[in-house]
Design a protein around this motif. Structure first.
Motif, PDB file in Angstrom:
ATOM      1  N   LEU A   1       0.755  -1.672   0.115  1.00 25.26           N
ATOM      2  CA  LEU A   1       0.021   0.411   0.035  1.00 25.26           C
ATOM      3  C   LEU A   1       0.920   1.347  -0.424  1.00 25.26           C
ATOM      4  N   GLN A   2       0.734   2.499  -1.285  1.00 28.07           N
ATOM      5  CA  GLN A   2       1.190   3.727  -0.670  1.00 28.07           C
ATOM      6  C   GLN A   2       0.362   4.517  -1.250  1.00 28.07           C
TER       7      GLN A   2
ATOM      8  N   TRP B   1       4.836   9.389  -3.328  1.00 31.60           N
ATOM      9  CA  TRP B   1       4.743   8.191  -3.044  1.00 31.60           C
ATOM     10  C   TRP B   1       4.547   7.373  -1.956  1.00 31.60           C
ATOM     11  N   VAL B   2       4.483   7.198  -1.066  1.00 32.76           N
ATOM     12  CA  VAL B   2       5.113   6.773   0.739  1.00 32.76           C
ATOM     13  C   VAL B   2       3.943   5.343   0.826  1.00 32.76           C
ATOM     14  N   SER B   3       4.891   4.518   1.055  1.00 25.31           N
ATOM     15  CA  SER B   3       4.417   2.858   1.691  1.00 25.31           C
ATOM     16  C   SER B   3       4.262   3.347   2.827  1.00 25.31           C
ATOM     17  N   VAL B   4       3.074   2.239   3.252  1.00 25.48           N
ATOM     18  CA  VAL B   4       2.172   2.038   4.497  1.00 25.48           C
ATOM     19  C   VAL B   4       3.214   0.652   4.843  1.00 25.48           C
TER      20      VAL B   4
ATOM     21  N   HIS C   1      -4.335   6.641  -2.570  1.00 23.26           N
ATOM     22  CA  HIS C   1      -3.823   5.469  -2.664  1.00 23.26           C
ATOM     23  C   HIS C   1      -3.414   4.480  -3.758  1.00 23.26           C
ATOM     24  N   ARG C   2      -2.992   3.221  -3.950  1.00 18.63           N
ATOM     25  CA  ARG C   2      -2.746   1.747  -4.495  1.00 18.63           C
ATOM     26  C   ARG C   2      -1.910   1.552  -4.115  1.00 18.63           C
ATOM     27  N   ALA C   3      -2.124   0.461  -5.182  1.00 17.78           N
ATOM     28  CA  ALA C   3      -0.977  -0.955  -4.808  1.00 17.78           C
ATOM     29  C   ALA C   3       0.339  -1.048  -5.216  1.00 17.78           C
ATOM     30  N   VAL C   4       1.399  -1.785  -4.685  1.00 19.32           N
ATOM     31  CA  VAL C   4       2.397  -1.872  -6.095  1.00 19.32           C
ATOM     32  C   VAL C   4       2.785  -3.120  -5.548  1.00 19.32           C
TER      33      VAL C   4
END
Ligand SMILES: COC(=O)C(/C=C/C1=C(C)CCCC1(C)C)=C/O[C@H]1C=C(C)C(=O)O1
Ligand code: AKG
Ligand code: FE2
Length: 363
Positions: free
Chosen positions: A250-251, A258-261, A289-292
């Motif tokens: 999750l970012q 973009w910061v990772s959580v 937010h987005r997902a990588v």
């Protein structure tokens, strides 16, 4: 007059990403993002974020000073981050483990079994990829399974799987607990906005609740694909649980990076959705937010969307609008917003333009 034919959506073939992974095939073009959308290091912050942590037990059982200080932290989290993690939320850890277990078991079933519950193009419930509306739209490196849970009218019983055997009862038990948590959080959020504790819950009526589980298999080229396209959630609150041992994925977009959580073990990640941004007249942010994806590790997230009844009309709460905070959103029916949300592709915060009052620079 002859009826106007409704043209069925032409979305083309949507590959199942778990099957692609098994076949070790080259990543199909439909998953390869344009250069500007790729999760390159240049657009990502180097550190993973410590999104604010809220100790729910201090809110529910703390003394006066603890409650006050936690409410201040909650308010700051919603204004500055739009995301926070809740620890000591009171939901049994065994229930969190159970939902992870049945969800993982579901995704590990043979494709033919999962496809008994297909997500029809243009809809959001069942197994497949949601928010795909055309043949040339890029696809996410993700398999989804989503169900409407409450109220009963949004349920499609044909989409509730019979395997694994305990899936249905676990989703029911989990959703009941998450619903209680959302109701409590709405009470505290109302208080942080200077409103009576029951204002939001009463306004919401028979709240809508849905669950979406996202499975991101490893991807040989995480630099080319996205697990989930950038978006804000249309809900009021979203509750995200990440399966233990998942890769970071999750970012959130903070200060244009973009910061990772990285969720804490047993914590739940909460985010403010579009509905609370509107109700708070923009004080609280529905953050993009987005997902990588990851080269070796998979990831599983279990996401609950909690929103007002489709019947209600909403707009900024009058107490939160004044000379210094002019009204930023129009009033609308939440059912209409839901329809608008689910019939448009995920595209950052674009969906919320539905409600924005356009201000001109030429006034
Ligand atoms: C990324 O957002 C979603 O997938 C999503 C979908 C939710 C829904 C279902 C999975 C089943 C039926 C109901 C519903 C549309 C809620 C987001 O939900 C948000 C979007 C709106 C609008 C909302 O109320 O919740
Ligand atoms: O899997 C994730 O971390 C993000 C999920 C999400 O944003 C969603 O389902 O709306
Ligand atoms: Fe989301």
């Amino acid at each position: 007059m002859a009826p106007v034919p409704i043209s069925p959506l032409k979305v083309g073939h949507i590959d199942d990403v778990q099957e692609l992974r098994k076949a070790k095939s080259k990543i199909p073009e439909r998953f390869v993002r344009d250069i500007t959308e790729r999760p390159t290091l240049a657009t990502c912050s180097s550190s993973s974020s410590g999104i604010p942590i809220i100790d729910f037990s201090k809110l529910s059982k703390g003394d006066f000073d603890e409650v006050l200080s936690e409410l201040v932290q909650l308010s700051t989290a919603c204004e500055e981050w739009g995301f926070f993690q809740v620890i000591n939320h009171g939901i049994d850890l065994s229930l969190l483990e159970k939902i992870e277990k049945v969800t993982k078991e579901f995704f590990m079933l043979p494709l033919a079994e999962k496809q008994k519950y297909p997500m029809a193009p243009g809809t959001v419930q069942g197994y497949g990829q949601a928010f795909v509306f055309s043949e040339d739209q890029k696809l996410d490196w993700c398999n989804m399974f989503a169900l409407g849970v409450e109220p009963q009218v949004i349920r499609n019983p044909k989409l509730w799987p019979t395997k694994p055997a305990k899936f249905g009862e676990t989703v029911e038990a989990y959703s009941r607990e998450v619903r209680k948590l959302c109701q409590s959080l709405l009470k505290y959020l109302a208080m942080t906005l200077g409103l009576k504790g029951d204002v939001l819950n009463e306004m919401f009526g028979e709240a809508v609740q849905a669950i979406r589980t996202n499975y991101y298999p490893p991807c040989s080229r995480p630099d080319l694909v996205l697990g989930l396209s950038p978006h804000s959630d249309g809900s009021a609150l979203t509750v995200l649980q990440e399966r233990r041992g998942s890769s970071i994925g999750l970012q959130i977009l903070k200060d244009d990076k973009w910061v990772s959580v990285q969720p804490l073990p047993n914590a739940l990640v909460i985010n403010i959705g579009d509905t609370l941004e509107v109700l708070s007249n923009g004080k609280y942010k529905s953050v993009e937010h987005r997902a990588v994806t990851h080269k070796q590790k998979d990831r599983l997230s279990i996401v609950t969307f909690y929103a007002p009844s489709y019947e209600i009309e909403l707009g900024p709460i009058p107490e939160l609008v004044d000379e210094n905070n002019p009204c930023k959103y129009r009033r609308y029916n939440h059912g209409e917003y839901s329809k608008h949300y689910v019939t448009n592709k995920l595209q950052g915060k674009k969906t919320l333009e539905f409600a924005k009052i356009q201000t001109s620079n030429y006034n």
